[in-house]
Design a protein around this motif. Structure first.
Motif, PDB file in Angstrom:
ATOM      1  N   VAL A 153      27.917  10.080 -34.213  1.00  0.00           N
ATOM      2  CA  VAL A 153      28.047   8.672 -33.836  1.00  0.00           C
ATOM      3  C   VAL A 153      27.706   7.814 -35.050  1.00  0.00           C
ATOM      4  O   VAL A 153      26.954   8.243 -35.937  1.00  0.00           O
ATOM      5  CB  VAL A 153      27.135   8.309 -32.649  1.00  0.00           C
ATOM      6  CG1 VAL A 153      27.525   9.084 -31.402  1.00  0.00           C
ATOM      7  CG2 VAL A 153      25.676   8.537 -32.988  1.00  0.00           C
ATOM      8  N   ILE A 157      24.096   3.024 -34.106  1.00  0.00           N
ATOM      9  CA  ILE A 157      24.737   2.638 -32.845  1.00  0.00           C
ATOM     10  C   ILE A 157      23.882   2.997 -31.644  1.00  0.00           C
ATOM     11  O   ILE A 157      23.910   2.338 -30.606  1.00  0.00           O
ATOM     12  CB  ILE A 157      26.146   3.265 -32.721  1.00  0.00           C
ATOM     13  CG1 ILE A 157      26.960   2.544 -31.646  1.00  0.00           C
ATOM     14  CG2 ILE A 157      26.065   4.743 -32.437  1.00  0.00           C
ATOM     15  CD1 ILE A 157      27.325   1.138 -31.991  1.00  0.00           C
ATOM     16  N   VAL A 163      24.977   6.333 -26.390  1.00  0.00           N
ATOM     17  CA  VAL A 163      26.128   7.183 -26.690  1.00  0.00           C
ATOM     18  C   VAL A 163      25.656   8.407 -27.467  1.00  0.00           C
ATOM     19  O   VAL A 163      24.644   8.358 -28.167  1.00  0.00           O
ATOM     20  CB  VAL A 163      27.210   6.439 -27.497  1.00  0.00           C
ATOM     21  CG1 VAL A 163      27.855   5.334 -26.667  1.00  0.00           C
ATOM     22  CG2 VAL A 163      26.639   5.872 -28.787  1.00  0.00           C
ATOM     23  N   THR A 166      31.648  10.296 -30.293  1.00  0.00           N
ATOM     24  CA  THR A 166      32.594   9.239 -30.671  1.00  0.00           C
ATOM     25  C   THR A 166      34.015   9.715 -30.424  1.00  0.00           C
ATOM     26  O   THR A 166      34.350  10.870 -30.705  1.00  0.00           O
ATOM     27  CB  THR A 166      32.434   8.873 -32.155  1.00  0.00           C
ATOM     28  OG1 THR A 166      31.087   8.440 -32.392  1.00  0.00           O
ATOM     29  CG2 THR A 166      33.407   7.757 -32.561  1.00  0.00           C
ATOM     30  N   LEU A 207      31.320   6.842 -27.212  1.00  0.00           N
ATOM     31  CA  LEU A 207      31.687   5.606 -27.897  1.00  0.00           C
ATOM     32  C   LEU A 207      33.171   5.660 -28.202  1.00  0.00           C
ATOM     33  O   LEU A 207      33.659   6.646 -28.766  1.00  0.00           O
ATOM     34  CB  LEU A 207      30.899   5.455 -29.199  1.00  0.00           C
ATOM     35  CG  LEU A 207      31.273   4.261 -30.082  1.00  0.00           C
ATOM     36  CD1 LEU A 207      30.838   2.946 -29.430  1.00  0.00           C
ATOM     37  CD2 LEU A 207      30.659   4.410 -31.469  1.00  0.00           C
ATOM     38  N   THR A 217      32.687   1.635 -24.662  1.00  0.00           N
ATOM     39  CA  THR A 217      32.160   2.924 -24.226  1.00  0.00           C
ATOM     40  C   THR A 217      32.917   3.383 -22.990  1.00  0.00           C
ATOM     41  O   THR A 217      33.481   2.566 -22.252  1.00  0.00           O
ATOM     42  CB  THR A 217      30.658   2.847 -23.881  1.00  0.00           C
ATOM     43  OG1 THR A 217      30.475   2.012 -22.731  1.00  0.00           O
ATOM     44  CG2 THR A 217      29.856   2.309 -25.052  1.00  0.00           C
TER      45      THR A 217
END
Length: 233
Positions: A153, A157, A163, A166, A207, A217
Motif C-alpha cells: 500500500v 495511507i 487498507v 492496493t 485501496l 476503497t
C-alpha cells in the motif's frame, strides 16, 4: 510503497509510478497523453529506474506515451485480448479524438508500436521492480481490460484509511462509477459479470487506484457505488 500519481494532459487519465522506495526500480502504470515531462521529473526526484510499464487496457488515453517511456529495453505488459490495440490505437479511436490530439500538440498524431511487449493473462503473477502484482482480467470496458493487485500500500495511507492491499483498477472501477461500455470492444454484459465475479469479491480493505478520478476503497464502493449496490445476482 512509494506511490506517485498525476493526471495526463488529456482526459485526466491517471498515471502511476510505484516503487518499494526511492532510489530503486519502479513500475509505471498507464502512461497517457503528454506525461513524459512530468514522468521524467518524478523519476529524477525519487531517483527511480523504470523496470516495466503496466497497461490496464489499450485505449489511447492510457497508452499514448508507452513507446516513449519504454524505449528499446523496458517491456510493456498488456492483456492478450488488448494486444491488437497497440498496433494502431489511433486507428481504433474516434476521428474527433485524433483531431483533438493534433490540435493540442500542434502536429500530426503519429504512433509507433512498442518494441518489447509482453502479453499477460488472468491470474498471472508478475514480479517487477521488487514488487509482486496479480493480474485480474475484467473485460467490459475493453476485451482485455485488467486490474493489477498488490499486497503493498502507498506510504502513509494506513494513517488515513483501513487498507492492506492496493488495486490499480484502470477503467473497470471508478469512485462512484465504472468505465463506459459503448466504445468499440466494450460489452455491457461482460462488464456486469466482471463487477460481480472480479470486483465484488475484493476485500473491503482494498485501496482502489482508478484510471480516472480520485482513489477510493472497496468498502466505500461496495456501500455507495450504484453499479455495485444495484448489481443483479
Amino acid at each position: 510503497m512509494l506511490t506517485v500519481a498525476f493526471p495526463a494532459l488529456a482526459f485526466d487519465t491517471n498515471c502511476y509510478v510505484l516503487a518499494p522506495s526511492a532510489g530503486e526500480e519502479c513500475v509505471i502504470v498507464d502512461p497517457g497523453i503528454g506525461v513524459e515531462e512530468t514522468l521524467r521529473e518524478v523519476l529524477t526526484t525519487h531517483r527511480l529506474r523504470p523496470a516495466a510499464v503496466l497497461l490496464t487496457h489499450g485505449h489511447v488515453d492510457h497508452v499514448w506515451s508507452v513507446t516513449a517511456v519504454c524505449g528499446a529495453d523496458t517491456a510493456a505488459y498488456i492483456h492478450t485480448d488488448d494486444r491488437y490495440r497497440l498496433v494502431d490505437p489511433l486507428g481504433n479511436s474516434n476521428p474527433g479524438l485524433v483531431a483533438m490530439l493534433e490540435q493540442q500538440f500542434g502536429s500530426k498524431a503519429r504512433w509507433a508500436e512498442p518494441t518489447n511487449v509482453v502479453e499477460i493473462k488472468d491470474r498471472a503473477r508478475l514480479r517487477l521492480g521488487g514488487m509482486e502484482f496479480e493480474v485480474l482480467h475484467a473485460p467490459g470496458h475493453t476485451e482485455g481490460s485488467v486490474m493489477f493487485g498488490t499486497a503493498a500500500v502507498p506510504d502513509g495511507i494506513r494513517d488515513q484509511v483501513e487498507v492492506d492491499r492496493t488495486m490499480l483498477s484502470g477503467d473497470v472501477l471508478f469512485a462512484g462509477s465504472i468505465g463506459r461500455t459503448d466504445l468499440p470492444g466494450g460489452d455491457h454484459g461482460a462488464m456486469m459479470r466482471s463487477l460481480r465475479d472480479v470486483v465484488l469479491p475484493l476485500p473491503d480493505t482494498t485501496l482502489v487506484l482508478p484510471g480516472h478520478y480520485h482513489a477510493t476503497t472497496m468498502a466505500h464502493e461496495r456501500a455507495t457505488n450504484p453499479y455495485l449496490t444495484d448489481l443483479p445476482a
